[in-house]
Write an enzyme that holds these catalytic residues in place. Structure first.
Site, short mmCIF file in Angstrom:
data_model
loop_
_atom_site.label_atom_id
_atom_site.label_comp_id
_atom_site.label_asym_id
_atom_site.label_seq_id
_atom_site.Cartn_x
_atom_site.Cartn_y
_atom_site.Cartn_z
N HIS A 4 -34.15 85.75 97.99
CA HIS A 4 -33.89 86.32 96.40
C HIS A 4 -33.77 84.74 95.00
O HIS A 4 -33.09 83.93 95.90
CB HIS A 4 -32.60 87.65 96.30
CG HIS A 4 -31.28 86.61 96.86
ND1 HIS A 4 -30.51 86.23 95.62
CD2 HIS A 4 -30.56 86.47 98.11
CE1 HIS A 4 -29.69 85.65 96.22
NE2 HIS A 4 -29.60 86.41 97.66
N ASP A 60 -27.68 79.47 98.27
CA ASP A 60 -27.41 81.45 98.33
C ASP A 60 -28.50 81.76 96.59
O ASP A 60 -27.83 82.47 95.82
CB ASP A 60 -26.34 82.33 98.02
CG ASP A 60 -25.89 83.72 98.12
OD1 ASP A 60 -27.54 84.09 98.24
OD2 ASP A 60 -25.43 83.98 97.69
N GLU A 94 -31.13 90.45 94.20
CA GLU A 94 -30.84 90.79 94.95
C GLU A 94 -28.42 90.91 94.99
O GLU A 94 -28.29 91.83 95.29
CB GLU A 94 -30.27 90.05 96.41
CG GLU A 94 -29.72 90.12 97.71
CD GLU A 94 -29.01 89.88 97.74
OE1 GLU A 94 -28.48 90.11 98.81
OE2 GLU A 94 -28.02 88.36 97.09
N GLU A 95 -28.29 90.06 93.85
CA GLU A 95 -27.31 89.97 94.19
C GLU A 95 -26.07 91.01 93.34
O GLU A 95 -25.00 91.12 94.19
CB GLU A 95 -26.73 88.63 92.97
CG GLU A 95 -27.22 87.24 93.79
CD GLU A 95 -26.07 86.88 94.79
OE1 GLU A 95 -24.83 88.31 95.46
OE2 GLU A 95 -26.31 86.02 96.13
N ASP A 115 -31.27 84.30 104.33
CA ASP A 115 -30.51 84.36 102.89
C ASP A 115 -29.57 84.15 103.66
O ASP A 115 -28.00 85.20 103.42
CB ASP A 115 -30.59 85.73 102.20
CG ASP A 115 -29.85 85.79 100.86
OD1 ASP A 115 -29.58 84.94 100.71
OD2 ASP A 115 -29.21 87.41 100.90
N HIS A 131 -21.47 81.46 96.63
CA HIS A 131 -20.71 82.28 94.84
C HIS A 131 -19.63 81.71 94.34
O HIS A 131 -19.02 82.53 93.38
CB HIS A 131 -20.40 83.93 95.46
CG HIS A 131 -21.04 84.94 96.03
ND1 HIS A 131 -21.18 86.20 96.02
CD2 HIS A 131 -22.89 85.04 96.36
CE1 HIS A 131 -21.74 87.25 96.81
NE2 HIS A 131 -22.93 85.86 96.77
#
Length: 469
Positions: free
Chosen positions: A286, A298, A332-333, A360, A430
């Site tokens: 992503h 990520d 995606e997030e 991912d 994140h």
């Protein structure tokens, strides 16, 4: 020689010929994998691409200018080795963080201790002056019902269930506590809470708050409350102070904004198959990321590894039998809109996707793959394990694949996810320290080579069938 002897001799001859062919095929595959790894470890562009994504573009939250710049950059790079590229339009949610969040614990002597927090993606802001309230600490959503509205109303709910350190599969530990981040505000809002603070999804103790998506579910808008993550160090600190003073106050100020949907794109590039062009194999990650760091693990790593699969095959002058397609999914997030749009359009076009691989899980050393496949298909996969042994790739198990390839499951596609070593992944997931310097060049390239090798094998041999159990 009598007839029976003649038949027996013929069978032995055929068997010997078949075995010789198998040996020859295995040798050819071994040589191809060696070429793939050699190229990836000496001439790969993946680290260079990641450097640009991370340091020239930065965090790529869907709907942002940075996300659009990433779309334009990756499409331009993919066009250098793909026979066709496409920008697939998709409407995605837009959310912005605004000015940096601020929070502190206020003790009964009116002294304050600043703590590290960040708004969860999708949260509403606090009022301009911030909110200050008492704190109710819980370790599960279910505990709210036990405490009751009388004790929760007007207070901030502090979710403090840590990731389970005994889980060797760290994604299992993550799955065991992420419900408090995603649904915490929805559940606390039902009991009249004025805000929620969630312990960061992180296995180590540090000062980095980890953001992530959250939802208000079916909650009435008037019951929406601000939601923020707190670093693991400060979660421990808040827990300790609460054990000494149940009446302490917590102050939170955040300035985020929820906007309407905006247009963005999935980035697609492919090399057309020479023998079975209507059988499609995809590899992807992503393109969007959270905004605190630059999204290198990520999922910048997955993006550039997926691009590298096509670039490697092109540079090795490999002519695929089937169409091999790289897909860089948007959103995606905080929505999965890109993945759903891709699957929707694939179905509308009656495209036959036989295999889909996702990366991912960070740019760490690859260990293998997990597969969403039938038992017969897994037997074929296991027959390839010996080819990966020289590269220390050993994990070939049934299990999950990835969020972005998941919507293709209904079409009977075999799904897989790259499985790197995950022990350090949630140190960065994140958070503001998910930056380019946290990615090791060699580990990133090994992951790309491992993915390319699996794509090559599926292209060569296809799948046993195209229907799932």
């Amino acid at each position: 020689m009598n007839k029976l002897h003649t038949i027996g001799f013929f069978i032995l001859l055929c068997s010997a010929f078949a075995k010789a062919q198998l040996v020859q095929t295995s040798q050819a595959d071994s040589l191809m994998l060696k070429s793939i790894y050699d190229y990836s470890l000496t001439e790969s562009k993946s680290y260079e691409w990641l450097d640009y994504l991370s340091n020239n573009i930065g965090g790529r939250l869907s709907g942002s200018i940075q996300a659009q710049r990433a779309v334009e950059y990756t499409e331009k790079e993919i066009a250098k080795f793909a026979s066709r590229t496409e920008l697939q339009s998709v409407m995605v949610p837009k959310w912005t963080r605004g000015t940096p969040e601020f929070a502190y614990i206020q003790l009964n002597d009116f002294s304050t201790i600043n703590v590290n927090v960040c708004a969860l993606g999708g949260s509403i802001p606090t009022r301009e002056a911030g909110i200050k309230a008492g704190v109710v600490e819980v370790t599960s959503l279910e505990q709210l019902a036990q405490i009751g509205r009388k004790e929760i109303e007007g207070k901030i709910v502090f979710y403090n269930r840590p990731m389970d350190p005994t889980k060797i599969q760290t994604f299992e530990a993550y799955g065991g506590c992420v419900d408090q981040r995603y649904s915490g505000a929805e559940e606390a809002g039902k009991y009249g809470a004025v805000g929620v603070i969630v312990r960061s999804m992180n296995l180590r103790l540090d000062d980095y708050p980890h953001t992530g998506s959250m939802s208000y579910g079916d909650l009435d808008v008037e019951n929406y409350i601000p939601a923020a993550a707190i670093s693991t160090n400060d979660a421990e600190k808040l827990h300790t102070y609460l054990s000494l003073d149940k009446n302490l106050q917590f102050f939170l100020k955040q300035d985020c904004t929820v906007w309407g949907d905006v247009e963005s794109y999935n980035v697609i590039g492919e090399i057309k198959g020479t023998k079975y062009p209507n059988e499609v194999i995809i590899v992807g990650g992503h393109l969007d990321s959270w905004d605190l760091g630059d999204g290198s693990h990520d999922d910048g790593a997955g993006v550039v590894q997926s691009m590298q699969v096509l670039e490697t095959l092109k540079k090795l002058d490999y002519q695929p039998l089937r169409t091999i397609r790289v897909v860089l999914f948007m959103n995606e997030e905080n929505g999965l809109k890109g993945a759903r749009e891709y699957a929707k359009q694939a179905k509308a076009k009656s495209e036959n996707h036989i295999f889909a691989l996702e990366s991912d899980a960070g740019g760490f050393s690859p260990r293998g793959f997990s597969f969403d496949a039938t038992e017969d298909q897994m037997k074929v996969v296991h027959s390839w394990k010996k080819l990966f042994k020289p590269y220390l790739i050993h994990y070939f198990e049934k299990g999950g694949s990835g969020a972005d390839v998941g919507p293709l499951k209904d079409s009977g596609t075999v799904l897989a996810g790259l499985r790197p070593d995950s022990q350090r992944y949630f140190d960065f997931h994140h958070a503001a320290n998910d930056t380019f310097d946290a990615v090791n060049k060699r580990e990133l390239e090994l992951g790309a080579a491992t993915m390319t090798s699996l794509i090559y094998l599926f292209d060569q041999y296809g799948v046993v069938d195209n229907s799932m159990d």
